[in-house]
Design a protein around this motif. Structure first.
Motif, short mmCIF file in Angstrom:
data_model
loop_
_atom_site.label_atom_id
_atom_site.label_comp_id
_atom_site.label_asym_id
_atom_site.label_seq_id
_atom_site.Cartn_x
_atom_site.Cartn_y
_atom_site.Cartn_z
N ALA A 112 0.88 -1.17 -0.32
CA ALA A 112 -0.23 0.38 -0.60
C ALA A 112 0.90 1.14 -0.02
O ALA A 112 0.89 1.68 -0.55
CB ALA A 112 -0.55 -0.24 1.39
N ALA A 113 1.85 1.49 0.96
CA ALA A 113 3.00 2.31 0.96
C ALA A 113 3.52 2.19 -0.36
O ALA A 113 3.56 3.69 -0.76
CB ALA A 113 4.23 2.61 2.33
N LEU A 114 4.29 1.36 -1.31
CA LEU A 114 4.95 1.53 -2.53
C LEU A 114 3.73 2.05 -3.74
O LEU A 114 3.82 2.79 -4.20
CB LEU A 114 5.33 0.24 -3.32
CG LEU A 114 6.50 0.19 -2.10
CD1 LEU A 114 6.66 -1.62 -2.14
CD2 LEU A 114 7.71 0.95 -2.41
N SER A 115 1.98 1.45 -3.98
CA SER A 115 1.61 1.77 -4.42
C SER A 115 1.34 3.66 -4.40
O SER A 115 0.53 3.87 -5.09
CB SER A 115 0.17 1.00 -4.23
OG SER A 115 0.33 0.26 -4.60
N GLN A 116 1.17 3.93 -3.08
CA GLN A 116 0.63 5.28 -2.16
C GLN A 116 2.18 6.21 -3.28
O GLN A 116 2.01 7.47 -3.67
CB GLN A 116 1.03 5.63 -0.80
CG GLN A 116 0.76 7.28 -0.83
CD GLN A 116 -0.59 7.66 -1.03
OE1 GLN A 116 -1.54 7.06 -1.22
NE2 GLN A 116 -0.81 9.18 -1.58
#
Length: 121
Positions: A112-116
């Motif tokens: 999720a952090a990478l997608s953000q």
């Protein structure tokens, strides 16, 4: 700014409280340190490191952080990245998670952090 382990312990006590006297820092530490040692370390963090500000309140000095935990950790990780991984964020991250047990929940949060990050760039 690279802090010693003892300086980090003391800064953690001040960060946790927001402001702290020498006695409050002594009481918050996990290991016993002499009052005079804590006082000396606080003065070093104020004068040499410029990580704290000291204000007189009544008879005691109260210390408050001038830098955040995030600022210090970011600088430290940048140094580790540059010194050990040739500036590679990927190598740093893979090393951090490579030898550890990573839970499914941790993996979801990392994704999720990478997608953000992808959306922001």
């Amino acid at each position: 700014m690279r802090l010693t382990r003892c300086e980090v312990e003391i800064m953690n006590a001040v960060w946790h409280r927001g402001t702290a006297t020498v006695q409050e820092v002594c009481d918050a530490l996990d290991r016993p340190l002499a009052y005079s040692t804590v006082m000396t370390m606080l003065r070093i963090l104020e004068t040499k490191r410029q990580a704290l500000e000291r204000v007189k309140r009544g008879r005691a000095y109260v210390y408050r952080p001038l830098v955040s935990r995030e600022e210090i950790s970011h600088e430290l990780l940048a140094e580790v990245r540059d010194d050990f991984f040739g500036g590679s964020v990927k190598s740093l991250m893979l090393n951090l998670i490579g030898g550890e047990q990573v839970s499914a929940s941790d993996i979801r949060e990392l994704k999720a952090a990478l997608s953000q990050l992808e959306r922001e760039t």
